[in-house]
Design a protein around this motif. Structure first.
Motif: not given
Ligand code: SF4
Length: 325
Positions: A14, A16, A30-32, A231, A289, A308
């Motif tokens: 997660h 960032k 952004d949240d990988i 992402h 998306c 997701e």
């Protein structure tokens, strides 16, 4: 042993990374989440501005994270004590994209390659430094005679070999290769990729190989993660990604790869449609998306819900509401 049974060398959870630009926030990552396993090459691919180079730098603690965590053999790389940090920075190296600007033109090759050994006090005298430097140069196909020259005397491919020698001399386990072939002529790119593959086999190295197109990572990657606007859009074993891409963005990137010979089946499966338009600014990403303003399949759902990253077949993940279609 399948990858899932191995312990990861690197775990990104997660993650960032945001930058403040004036009064705005640039969401570079952004949240990988992903893992890198010992001895493998994970290719990280995407267009300029997708966050791939930032990801490489945050993973090795060249940049601080905004949130999430990066674990190296289970240890948080952003919360290490001095001793752990020193060991980490010896075991983990980076090779930069541009050998023209990443190597100091005032230093000899021996000084460039040997600099890390001296910083980390891994050598006691000039002779032992030179022995290690000459060995590293030989490993990348250069000779002792090259050691006293300056980088401007070398070709692009040779300069990148010097950059690789500078990483190798530290005897690392893990190397982040940040677009190592993008600045080179096509004829030289294959030589550098082959050298990296040979070195990996000999030394059981682990690579995070960052590139801006799928053709560059094809021959070296065991698995590939495709990034877009901070992402991860798709992550899969290489062969699966090339034969059965699920995400419309991956399919668009495939369209840029020339097939060696006409292959109707592959063309049909990958639905080759070239990508149009520019990647949006990470300061003003679209709702839902991130890919929706360039996606030929976008629906109203795509504007409302962020898809997701889901596992569709073992090890094959995609972030798309219509990945099954
Ligand atoms: Fe395209 Fe929608 Fe899939 Fe995004 S979620 S890639 S916009 S179809």
């Amino acid at each position: 042993m399948c990858e899932k049974e191995k312990k990861p060398l690197l775990e990104v959870r997660h993650l960032k990374k945001y930058f403040t630009v004036g009064k705005e926030t640039l969401k570079a990552i952004d949240d990988i989440s992903f893992e890198v396993y010992p001895g493998e090459t994970l290719g990280l691919v995407g267009e300029t501005g997708c966050g791939k180079s930032t990801t490489g730098r945050v993973c090795i603690n060249l940049y601080k994270k905004t949130a999430g965590e990066v674990l190296y053999y289970g240890r948080d790389v952003h919360h290490m004590n001095r001793k752990q940090q020193k060991e980490f920075h010896r075991n983990v190296q980076i090779v930069f994209q541009d050998p023209y600007s990443s190597l100091d033109p005032r230093m000899t090759v021996a000084d460039i390659v040997g600099e890390g050994l001296e910083i980390h006090k891994l050598v006691n005298n000039r002779q032992s430094r030179n022995e290690k430097v000459f060995h590293a140069l030989a490993e990348v196909g250069l000779t002792q005679e090259h050691a006293n020259r300056f980088v401007h005397e070398f070709s692009g491919g040779q300069r990148q070999r010097i950059g690789i020698a500078r990483a190798l001399v530290m005897n690392p386990e893990f190397i982040v290769l940040d677009e190592p072939i993008s600045a080179l002529d096509v004829s030289i790119q294959a030589q550098i990729v082959n050298l990296l593959i040979e070195l990996q086999k000999e030394k059981n190295l682990t690579y995070l190989f960052i590139a801006h197109d799928l053709a560059m990572v094809k021959h070296i990657s065991d698995r590939i993660a495709v990034m877009y606007l901070g992402h991860i859009m798709e992550l899969a074993p290489s062969s699966t990604l090339y034969s059965h891409p699920l995400h419309p963005y991956t399919k668009s990137l495939m369209a840029a790869i020339p097939f060696p010979e006409p292959d109707a089946e592959q063309r049909r499966r990958t639905q080759r449609k070239p990508l149009s338009g520019e990647i949006p600014s990470p300061m003003h990403p679209p709702s839902g998306c991130p890919f929706r303003n360039r996606c030929p399949m976008a629906t109203s759902l795509c504007a409302e819900c962020v898809p997701e990253l889901k596992e569709y077949t073992p090890g094959h993940y995609a972030a798309c509401h219509l990945a099954n279609h």
